[in-house]
Design a protein around this motif. Structure first.
Motif, mmCIF file in Angstrom:
data_model
loop_
_atom_site.group_PDB
_atom_site.id
_atom_site.type_symbol
_atom_site.label_atom_id
_atom_site.label_comp_id
_atom_site.label_asym_id
_atom_site.label_seq_id
_atom_site.Cartn_x
_atom_site.Cartn_y
_atom_site.Cartn_z
ATOM 1 N N TYR A 200 12.362 20.543 -10.779
ATOM 2 C CA TYR A 200 12.314 19.089 -10.820
ATOM 3 C C TYR A 200 11.416 18.582 -9.708
ATOM 4 O O TYR A 200 11.566 18.969 -8.548
ATOM 5 N N SER A 201 10.475 17.740 -10.072
ATOM 6 C CA SER A 201 9.599 17.123 -9.089
ATOM 7 C C SER A 201 10.003 15.657 -8.950
ATOM 8 O O SER A 201 10.022 14.916 -9.925
ATOM 9 N N SER B 61 10.905 10.812 -3.490
ATOM 10 C CA SER B 61 10.789 11.715 -2.340
ATOM 11 C C SER B 61 10.989 10.950 -1.035
ATOM 12 O O SER B 61 11.669 11.410 -0.121
ATOM 13 N N GLN C 198 6.690 10.473 -5.729
ATOM 14 C CA GLN C 198 6.511 9.877 -4.396
ATOM 15 C C GLN C 198 7.661 8.973 -3.974
ATOM 16 O O GLN C 198 8.164 9.066 -2.871
ATOM 17 N N MET D 37 0.859 -1.201 0.000
ATOM 18 C CA MET D 37 0.000 0.000 0.000
ATOM 19 C C MET D 37 0.893 1.248 0.000
ATOM 20 O O MET D 37 1.744 1.382 0.867
ATOM 21 N N PRO D 38 0.693 2.105 -0.967
ATOM 22 C CA PRO D 38 1.566 3.293 -1.016
ATOM 23 C C PRO D 38 1.188 4.292 0.075
ATOM 24 O O PRO D 38 0.008 4.525 0.312
ATOM 25 N N ASP D 39 2.194 4.826 0.751
ATOM 26 C CA ASP D 39 1.894 5.925 1.669
ATOM 27 C C ASP D 39 2.030 7.218 0.876
ATOM 28 O O ASP D 39 3.041 7.474 0.225
ATOM 29 N N VAL D 40 0.975 8.004 0.904
ATOM 30 C CA VAL D 40 0.956 9.207 0.073
ATOM 31 C C VAL D 40 1.772 10.299 0.756
ATOM 32 O O VAL D 40 1.532 10.649 1.907
ATOM 33 N N THR D 41 2.753 10.778 0.052
ATOM 34 C CA THR D 41 3.589 11.854 0.586
ATOM 35 C C THR D 41 3.652 12.975 -0.433
ATOM 36 O O THR D 41 3.421 12.757 -1.617
ATOM 37 N N HIS D 42 3.961 14.142 0.048
ATOM 38 C CA HIS D 42 4.151 15.251 -0.884
ATOM 39 C C HIS D 42 5.494 15.079 -1.578
ATOM 40 O O HIS D 42 6.488 14.734 -0.952
ATOM 41 N N SER D 43 5.477 15.330 -2.857
ATOM 42 C CA SER D 43 6.704 15.174 -3.625
ATOM 43 C C SER D 43 7.677 16.311 -3.320
ATOM 44 O O SER D 43 7.277 17.465 -3.192
ATOM 45 N N LEU D 44 8.921 15.942 -3.209
ATOM 46 C CA LEU D 44 9.965 16.972 -3.086
ATOM 47 C C LEU D 44 10.171 17.631 -4.448
ATOM 48 O O LEU D 44 10.094 16.969 -5.475
ATOM 49 N N THR D 45 10.448 18.907 -4.431
ATOM 50 C CA THR D 45 10.806 19.580 -5.684
ATOM 51 C C THR D 45 12.087 20.367 -5.450
ATOM 52 O O THR D 45 12.427 20.719 -4.316
ATOM 53 N N ALA D 46 12.802 20.608 -6.518
ATOM 54 C CA ALA D 46 14.047 21.363 -6.419
ATOM 55 C C ALA D 46 14.279 22.109 -7.718
ATOM 56 O O ALA D 46 13.902 21.640 -8.799
ATOM 57 N N ALA D 47 14.886 23.278 -7.587
ATOM 58 C CA ALA D 47 15.287 24.016 -8.791
ATOM 59 C C ALA D 47 16.423 23.245 -9.453
ATOM 60 O O ALA D 47 17.319 22.742 -8.778
ATOM 61 N N HIS D 48 16.337 23.123 -10.747
ATOM 62 C CA HIS D 48 17.383 22.411 -11.481
ATOM 63 C C HIS D 48 17.755 23.236 -12.704
ATOM 64 O O HIS D 48 16.905 23.528 -13.539
ATOM 65 N N GLN D 49 18.994 23.631 -12.756
ATOM 66 C CA GLN D 49 19.441 24.433 -13.903
ATOM 67 C C GLN D 49 20.352 23.588 -14.777
ATOM 68 O O GLN D 49 21.374 23.080 -14.311
ATOM 69 N N LEU D 50 19.954 23.457 -16.015
ATOM 70 C CA LEU D 50 20.782 22.751 -16.992
ATOM 71 C C LEU D 50 21.446 23.821 -17.851
ATOM 72 O O LEU D 50 20.758 24.574 -18.536
ATOM 73 N N LEU E 38 18.834 26.396 -19.172
ATOM 74 C CA LEU E 38 17.448 25.946 -19.056
ATOM 75 C C LEU E 38 17.124 25.801 -17.576
ATOM 76 O O LEU E 38 17.799 25.060 -16.855
ATOM 77 N N ASP E 39 16.122 26.523 -17.117
ATOM 78 C CA ASP E 39 15.728 26.471 -15.711
ATOM 79 C C ASP E 39 14.524 25.556 -15.528
ATOM 80 O O ASP E 39 13.460 25.813 -16.071
ATOM 81 N N TYR E 40 14.717 24.500 -14.772
ATOM 82 C CA TYR E 40 13.639 23.546 -14.509
ATOM 83 C C TYR E 40 13.271 23.564 -13.026
ATOM 84 O O TYR E 40 14.082 23.907 -12.176
#
Lengths: 147, 168
Positions: B23-24, B30, B27, A1-14, B19-21
């Motif tokens: 990223y998500s 995370s 689940q 059973m998946p535990d629902v969590t908020h996804s982490l996000t991060a700025a990513h510059q390529l 390029l500015d992203y």
């Protein structure tokens, strides 16, 4: 059973930190900008390309004769940018325009700071606004302005 | 810059492409990254063949099924299955050259973790070498794999090739 969590996000510059060697023709163009001068290249039949091209687009022949042209000219085509993005030349609404400089036969793409879309028209005259400390880049011309 | 240098012809143009992203991570990643923030390494087991994925992306790429079971906690030590010595500087990598980029098979895992080797000469790095994680001080931890500063040799005997050859 998946535990629902908020996804982490991060700025990513390529980013690709490209540098390119300019060669004699484009090198002269960018060196000229540092002196607040715009140079084109003249073909044997007298046609002047601005920005300069290293080779004739029709015959492929090398072109080398650099000539100075005016920093003012005529808008031959344009598009209004209502919501500029961070990397664009101006922070306020402006026009991207193809500008045929006096003494040149081909148009240069640059920004026009006209204040409003209504102030833009094909055929209008514009003049370069230079930055105070040019460094040898197209951004030495901050933009063009009516006049 | 001197006056004469300023007047040199312009020969090079910088033309960065940026390029500015945002990223998500999703689940599964995370959960994996938050576990790093608690100093834990969590893998997940494929329900079909039992292989332990670390890090897990939430589904098994081989069988195309979701991986939903309890996470598997893994130790912070394992075996170098392959490596590459880097001698070329890069603007975004803050490591002293040369260094070895290593692929580590953690004990109990079936997939490899990409990291760097520390406290070792590049002349000593080799396949089968036993390594353990060296963590940053806990107050510097984030939800990031970078909480592990690097891996260092444990001095244990090498893992025999046959035991990791399926994981290179």
């Amino acid at each position: 059973m998946p535990d629902v969590t908020h996804s982490l996000t991060a700025a990513h510059q390529l980013a690709y930190t490209y540098k390119r060697s300019l060669g004699p023709v484009l090198g002269r163009f960018f060196t000229g900008l540092r002196d607040k001068q715009i140079h084109g290249v003249r073909r044997a039949d007298g046609k002047v390309f601005v920005p300069p091209r290293e080779y004739d687009p029709e015959t492929g022949d090398a072109m080398e004769e650099m000539v100075a042209v005016a920093d003012a000219g005529v808008v031959v085509s344009w598009a209004w940018v209502k919501e500029p993005r961070p990397s664009q030349p101006l922070a306020k609404p402006f026009a991207y325009a193809l500008i045929r400089l006096d003494d040149a036969d081909t148009p240069l793409l640059h920004a026009v700071d006209a204040g409003s879309e209504a102030a833009m028209s094909t055929g209008m005259r514009v003049k370069a606004r230079w930055i105070d400390e040019p460094a040898g880049a197209i951004t030495d011309i901050a933009c063009f302005e009516p006049g | 810059m001197s006056e004469s240098e300023e007047r040199k012809p312009v020969e090079v143009l910088r033309t960065p492409v940026v390029l500015d992203y945002t990223y998500s991570a999703g689940q599964s990643s995370s959960r994996h990254l938050r576990a790093f923030g608690k100093g834990k390494l969590l893998g997940q087991r494929c329900p079909v063949d039992g292989r332990v994925y670390f890090p897990s992306r939430g589904s098994c790429p081989q069988h195309g099924v979701p991986i939903e079971g309890e996470p598997v906690e893994l130790p912070d030590r394992g075996t170098i299955v392959t490596y590459s010595v880097n001698r070329v500087p890069s603007e975004n990598i803050d490591l002293e050259l040369p260094y070895a980029a290593i692929q580590v098979l953690l004990d109990g895992a079936d997939t490899i973790l990409f990291h760097v080797l520390g406290e070792s000469s590049i002349d000593d790095v080799h396949m089968g070498m036993r390594v353990e994680a060296v963590w940053k001080p806990e107050e510097e931890w984030d939800d990031s794999v970078a909480n592990i500063r690097y891996f260092r040799p444990t001095g244990e005997p090498d893992t025999p090739f046959d035991q990791y050859k399926e994981h290179i």
